[in-house]
Design a protein around this motif. Structure first.
Motif, mmCIF file in Angstrom:
data_model
loop_
_atom_site.group_PDB
_atom_site.id
_atom_site.type_symbol
_atom_site.label_atom_id
_atom_site.label_comp_id
_atom_site.label_asym_id
_atom_site.label_seq_id
_atom_site.Cartn_x
_atom_site.Cartn_y
_atom_site.Cartn_z
ATOM 1 N N THR A 199 9.993 57.448 16.690
ATOM 2 C CA THR A 199 11.483 57.350 16.454
ATOM 3 C C THR A 199 12.365 57.169 17.732
ATOM 4 N N TYR A 200 11.821 57.438 19.047
ATOM 5 C CA TYR A 200 12.546 57.178 20.229
ATOM 6 C C TYR A 200 12.165 55.750 20.702
ATOM 7 N N HIS A 201 11.358 55.080 20.091
ATOM 8 C CA HIS A 201 11.028 53.517 20.839
ATOM 9 C C HIS A 201 11.941 52.869 20.791
ATOM 10 N N ALA A 202 12.143 52.270 21.950
ATOM 11 C CA ALA A 202 12.972 51.178 22.148
ATOM 12 C C ALA A 202 12.595 49.712 21.765
ATOM 13 N N MET A 203 13.326 48.871 21.259
ATOM 14 C CA MET A 203 12.746 47.616 20.911
ATOM 15 C C MET A 203 14.062 46.489 21.111
ATOM 16 N N PRO A 204 13.750 44.938 21.384
ATOM 17 C CA PRO A 204 14.657 44.018 21.663
ATOM 18 C C PRO A 204 15.413 43.983 20.277
ATOM 19 N N ALA A 205 16.825 44.442 20.099
ATOM 20 C CA ALA A 205 17.433 44.291 18.915
ATOM 21 C C ALA A 205 18.025 42.852 18.677
ATOM 22 N N GLY A 206 17.598 41.772 19.219
ATOM 23 C CA GLY A 206 17.891 40.579 19.175
ATOM 24 C C GLY A 206 19.325 40.299 18.867
ATOM 25 N N ILE A 227 9.804 48.572 26.095
ATOM 26 C CA ILE A 227 9.760 48.100 24.934
ATOM 27 C C ILE A 227 8.653 48.156 24.019
ATOM 28 N N ILE A 228 8.577 48.218 22.734
ATOM 29 C CA ILE A 228 7.302 48.376 22.227
ATOM 30 C C ILE A 228 6.750 46.670 21.916
ATOM 31 N N SER A 229 5.630 46.583 21.473
ATOM 32 C CA SER A 229 5.061 45.164 21.520
ATOM 33 C C SER A 229 5.571 45.046 19.939
ATOM 34 N N ILE A 254 18.787 56.587 8.897
ATOM 35 C CA ILE A 254 19.914 56.848 7.989
ATOM 36 C C ILE A 254 20.886 57.863 8.294
ATOM 37 N N ASP A 255 22.111 57.564 8.752
ATOM 38 C CA ASP A 255 23.267 58.654 9.178
ATOM 39 C C ASP A 255 24.387 58.536 8.472
ATOM 40 N N GLY A 256 24.669 59.829 7.407
ATOM 41 C CA GLY A 256 25.853 59.911 6.779
ATOM 42 C C GLY A 256 25.983 61.312 6.465
ATOM 43 N N PRO A 257 27.248 61.519 6.000
ATOM 44 C CA PRO A 257 27.534 63.035 5.669
ATOM 45 C C PRO A 257 26.586 63.460 4.391
ATOM 46 N N GLU A 258 26.081 62.654 3.386
ATOM 47 C CA GLU A 258 25.329 63.121 2.394
ATOM 48 C C GLU A 258 23.888 62.780 2.602
ATOM 49 N N THR A 259 23.393 61.739 3.406
ATOM 50 C CA THR A 259 22.057 61.347 3.594
ATOM 51 C C THR A 259 21.638 61.092 5.031
ATOM 52 N N THR A 260 21.048 62.074 5.586
ATOM 53 C CA THR A 260 20.312 61.815 6.999
ATOM 54 C C THR A 260 18.723 61.606 7.005
ATOM 55 N N PHE A 261 18.027 60.962 7.523
ATOM 56 C CA PHE A 261 16.867 60.456 7.920
ATOM 57 C C PHE A 261 16.516 59.785 9.126
ATOM 58 N N LEU A 262 15.494 60.282 9.883
ATOM 59 C CA LEU A 262 14.795 59.563 11.031
ATOM 60 C C LEU A 262 13.538 59.621 10.955
ATOM 61 N N GLY A 263 12.863 58.410 10.720
ATOM 62 C CA GLY A 263 11.490 58.595 10.648
ATOM 63 C C GLY A 263 10.610 57.328 11.298
ATOM 64 N N ALA A 264 9.350 57.304 11.486
ATOM 65 C CA ALA A 264 8.573 55.975 11.792
ATOM 66 C C ALA A 264 7.322 56.209 11.141
ATOM 67 N N ALA A 265 6.657 54.943 11.273
ATOM 68 C CA ALA A 265 5.526 54.789 10.564
ATOM 69 C C ALA A 265 4.686 53.758 11.403
ATOM 70 N N GLY A 266 3.285 53.750 11.334
ATOM 71 C CA GLY A 266 2.565 52.647 11.685
ATOM 72 C C GLY A 266 2.371 52.724 13.266
ATOM 73 N N LEU A 267 2.110 51.559 13.795
ATOM 74 C CA LEU A 267 1.815 51.434 15.332
ATOM 75 C C LEU A 267 2.805 50.581 16.240
ATOM 76 N N ALA A 268 2.925 51.304 17.313
ATOM 77 C CA ALA A 268 3.935 50.349 18.631
ATOM 78 C C ALA A 268 3.143 49.466 19.135
ATOM 79 N N ASP A 269 1.796 49.598 19.209
ATOM 80 C CA ASP A 269 0.888 48.528 19.931
ATOM 81 C C ASP A 269 -0.414 48.700 19.049
ATOM 82 N N THR A 270 -0.638 47.693 18.616
ATOM 83 C CA THR A 270 -2.047 47.322 17.772
ATOM 84 C C THR A 270 -3.072 47.468 18.624
ATOM 85 N N GLU A 271 -3.056 47.232 19.928
ATOM 86 C CA GLU A 271 -4.195 47.017 20.837
ATOM 87 C C GLU A 271 -4.598 48.436 21.268
#
Length: 393
Positions: A91-98, A251-253, A67-84
């Protein structure tokens, strides 16, 4: 592997966007519109990290939120990029954006139009050979603009009738690069949905054809111009063109639950390089891209914005939800707020990418799941919660 359950994702995008955005922010009642003051961002102690952490489960393995704005900014991640490997999502992981990458393809076309290297209102037979256009109904009437705003009527290669074949063929040979020309074969010699300019139907094929037109105009594959004209000037340092530039990043899984079988779709997407879904990127880079299209004064100017989102390009698709489609971008008017957006729906990957004009705020989410109902419903709900946190009065 059964493909019917999850491999028709991109077709759902406009409907999903309406569902997510039509209920957020402000009041839909016309009786309140005249008395409601201009919206301002809500200053509140909303725990976005807690929201992400609590959303992780067997259906939703990983999430990234910006979230990037003048009043609210947040950058976060949770969970797994690869379950195996149990690699944590970062937060820096890349992914196909479709299809969220369609805005980059449309922007490149607009830049070349401004440079008089092409005319967006020329018909596609201006650039494409007879051997190709003879296999596309009404091609001699289709303009490049119509390809980009989905009013050409061209058959979508991810239509129910052909999407299974596209994915099944691709998954049996994940090592071969799938280009625009490769994907286009699944749309040739198919009936158009309507004559150009006489309707709206979201068609990924239009962007495949735009990619081939770009190649013809440039004399080389358009990923080079996309890098030189968009990616590098905007400082999108963690973005690369899928397939064609795979040496530049990883890219992540991505995961689909297909009747109990968990499928990692990463090997397939590593070698898909098509103009309807060109980018592997990060949430911060994708936020930068949509903000640049809406507010930048370096590579994007008002003439470019008019070309992408002006009245000659934008079509009202749903009056009830105030849902408009431009070139590579959607627009919703929801209560007191105007939201510009185009997300991405791939097998195993789901992206939301939104710019809220009145509060000058971007919201971008990555989920490394998609195509099964449990993931899709839960991720839609999370995006809605985030939007409501920003827009509620």
């Amino acid at each position: 592997m059964t493909t019917n359950n999850f491999l028709k994702i991109k077709l759902l995008l406009p409907l999903v966007s309406v569902a997510i955005l039509s209920a957020c922010g402000g009041s839909g009642s016309s009786s309140n519109a005249s008395t409601t003051p201009q919206p301002t961002p809500i200053v509140q102690d909303f725990d976005y990290q807690k929201l992400l952490d609590e959303a992780i489960n067997s259906d939703v393995p990983g999430i990234i939120l910006s979230i990037d704005g003048p009043e609210t900014t947040f950058l976060g991640a949770a969970g797994l990029a690869d379950t195996e490997t149990q690699e944590s999502m970062q937060t820096y992981h890349a992914m196909p954006a479709g299809s969220a990458g369609k805005k980059a393809t449309a922007l490149l076309v607009a830049l070349l139009h401004q440079d008089n290297l092409l005319d967006i209102d020329n018909t596609i037979d201006t650039w494409l050979p007879e051997s190709l256009i003879s296999q596309i109904e009404y091609s001699e009437q289709m303009t490049l603009r119509q390809l980009l705003n989905h009013t050409s009527g061209v058959y979508d290669y991810l239509d129910d009738r052909t999407s299974d074949e596209w994915f099944e063929t691709g998954f049996t040979d994940v090592e071969t690069l799938k280009t625009d020309a490769y994907a286009l074969q699944f749309a040739l010699n198919r009936p158009a949905y309507f004559k150009p300019g006489e309707g709206f139907n979201y068609s990924n094929t239009g962007y495949l054809l735009a990619g081939l037109i770009l190649d013809e105009v440039l004399g080389e594959h358009h990923h080079i111009a996309m890098r030189n004209r968009i990616i590098e000037p905007l400082g999108l340092n963690d973005t690369f063109y899928l397939g064609h530039e795979k040496s530049l990043g990883d890219i992540i899984s991505g995961y689909v639950n297909d009747d109990g079988e968990i499928i990692n779709t990463k090997p397939f997407y590593e070698n898909v390089g098509v103009a309807d879904a060109p980018l592997a990127t990060t949430v911060t880079d994708l936020s930068t891209l949509i903000r640049a299209i809406m507010t930048d004064d370096t590579i994007v100017n008002d003439d470019i914005r008019e070309l992408l989102l002006g009245e000659d390009s934008v079509n009202l698709v749903d009056a009830t939800s105030q849902f408009y489609v431009g070139l590579g971008m959607f627009k919703n008017i929801s209560g007191d707020f105007t939201l510009y957006h185009h997300g991405g729906e791939e097998a195993g990957y789901k992206t939301s990418n939104i710019y809220i004009q009145e509060i000058d705020t971007t919201v971008t989410t990555f989920f490394n799941c998609n195509g099964h109902v449990e993931c899709m419903e839960q991720t839609d709900e999370l995006v809605q919660v985030v939007l409501n946190s920003l827009l509620e009065e």
